[in-house]
Design a protein around this motif. Structure first.
Motif, PDB file in Angstrom:
ATOM      1  N   ARG A  97      -0.823   2.978   2.611  1.00 37.02           N
ATOM      2  CA  ARG A  97      -1.691   2.828   1.443  1.00 37.02           C
ATOM      3  C   ARG A  97      -1.541   1.415   0.892  1.00 37.02           C
ATOM      4  NH1 ARG A  97      -3.882   7.506   0.314  1.00 37.02           N
ATOM      5  NH2 ARG A  97      -2.890   9.408   1.098  1.00 37.02           N
ATOM      6  N   TRP A  98      -2.599   0.631   1.030  1.00 36.33           N
ATOM      7  CA  TRP A  98      -2.554  -0.727   0.512  1.00 36.33           C
ATOM      8  C   TRP A  98      -3.927  -1.121   0.009  1.00 36.33           C
ATOM      9  CZ3 TRP A  98      -4.609  -5.060   3.616  1.00 36.33           C
ATOM     10  CH2 TRP A  98      -5.135  -4.652   4.863  1.00 36.33           C
ATOM     11  N   LYS A  99      -3.939  -2.121  -0.832  1.00 35.46           N
ATOM     12  CA  LYS A  99      -5.177  -2.602  -1.450  1.00 35.46           C
ATOM     13  C   LYS A  99      -5.740  -3.711  -0.583  1.00 35.46           C
ATOM     14  CE  LYS A  99      -8.017  -2.852  -5.068  1.00 35.46           C
ATOM     15  NZ  LYS A  99      -8.837  -1.723  -5.539  1.00 35.46           N
ATOM     16  N   ARG A 119      -6.071   4.199   5.393  1.00 35.95           N
ATOM     17  CA  ARG A 119      -5.581   4.754   4.129  1.00 35.95           C
ATOM     18  C   ARG A 119      -5.616   3.739   2.994  1.00 35.95           C
ATOM     19  NH1 ARG A 119       0.150   6.818   5.906  1.00 35.95           N
ATOM     20  NH2 ARG A 119      -0.094   5.084   7.340  1.00 35.95           N
ATOM     21  N   VAL A 120      -6.501   2.761   3.097  1.00 40.54           N
ATOM     22  CA  VAL A 120      -6.572   1.767   2.031  1.00 40.54           C
ATOM     23  C   VAL A 120      -7.123   2.406   0.759  1.00 40.54           C
ATOM     24  CG1 VAL A 120      -6.842  -0.164   3.623  1.00 40.54           C
ATOM     25  CG2 VAL A 120      -8.870   0.999   2.749  1.00 40.54           C
ATOM     26  N   GLU A 121      -6.785   1.811  -0.371  1.00 37.65           N
ATOM     27  CA  GLU A 121      -7.168   2.355  -1.665  1.00 37.65           C
ATOM     28  C   GLU A 121      -8.372   1.604  -2.236  1.00 37.65           C
ATOM     29  OE1 GLU A 121      -3.593   1.861  -3.873  1.00 37.65           O
ATOM     30  OE2 GLU A 121      -2.597   3.586  -2.963  1.00 37.65           O
ATOM     31  N   SER A 122      -9.396   2.355  -2.631  1.00 39.74           N
ATOM     32  CA  SER A 122     -10.601   1.803  -3.275  1.00 39.74           C
ATOM     33  C   SER A 122     -11.147   0.592  -2.523  1.00 39.74           C
ATOM     34  CB  SER A 122     -10.295   1.421  -4.724  1.00 39.74           C
ATOM     35  OG  SER A 122      -9.791   2.521  -5.442  1.00 39.74           O
TER      36      SER A 122
END
Length: 209
Positions: A97-99, A119-122
């Motif tokens: 999970r990374w931006k 699984r990246v965020e937004s």
């Protein structure tokens, strides 16, 4: 006659417009450099005036280009400049999970670069990645409903392998690749079976919380 508004993705970084926050960040770095003895009073005053009136990222970057202590590895990044990932000798893997930023540059080097976007965020609707395969290559892994464009990559000796499917969801992100394949090439693909099983396990674990 209707004025044409440039597409932000097509405007080079150096020509993009800077904000008040970007100018303030450069002012702080210049003041720090003066406190360290890197700039004398006259130079500081001159550069501060230019920073406060700068219109673009390129104009701001020029004011700190010779100040490695204030604008290099030990300091803040230049405002607005896309992050750069270098595989070097040992390689880089960005996963979990990374931006993810809307723009980045990746150099495969000797160790390679893997960008796992499952699984990246937004994530942004459009991601512009400049990729250079060099000796070990760059691999980009995207979710099943995302799509990729690779027409902007020069194949080089390693080539460009787009193993994605055209089943893109209307609202899903698009990854646009530019750059060079180099010796090892560029690969963009969806998750493999083992990666899918891991994602499913993680999804079940989150649902059970």
């Amino acid at each position: 006659m209707t004025a044409h508004t440039p597409d932000a993705a097509s405007v080079p970084w150096a020509e993009q417009r800077a904000s008040h926050a970007d100018r303030d960040a450069v002012v702080r770095r210049l003041q720090q450099a003066a406190a360290e003895g890197r700039l004398d009073f006259h130079e500081l005053d001159e550069r501060l005036e230019q920073a406060l009136t700068a219109k673009t990222f390129g104009a701001l970057a020029a004011l700190t280009a010779d100040l490695r202590g204030a604008d290099g590895e030990a300091g803040e990044p230049v405002p607005g400049r896309p992050p750069v990932l270098k595989g070097g000798m040992h390689g880089i893997v960005r996963t979990g999970r990374w931006k993810v930023p809307p723009r980045l540059t990746a150099y495969g080097g000797m160790g390679g670069v893997v960008l796992d976007l499952t699984r990246v965020e937004s994530p942004p609707r459009v991601l512009d990645f400049e990729v250079h395969g060099q000796m070990a290559g760059v691999t980009v892994v995207i979710p099943d409903d995302w799509s990729a464009e690779t027409d902007g990559v020069e194949p080089g000796l390693g080539g460009v392998k787009d193993r994605t499917t055209p089943d893109r969801s209307p609202d899903a992100p698009l990854v646009r690749l530019t750059g060079t394949g180099g010796m090892a090439g560029i690969v963009v693909r969806h998750p493999k079976a083992r990666e899918r099983r891991r994602l499913e396990r993680e999804g079940r674990a989150l649902a059970a919380r």
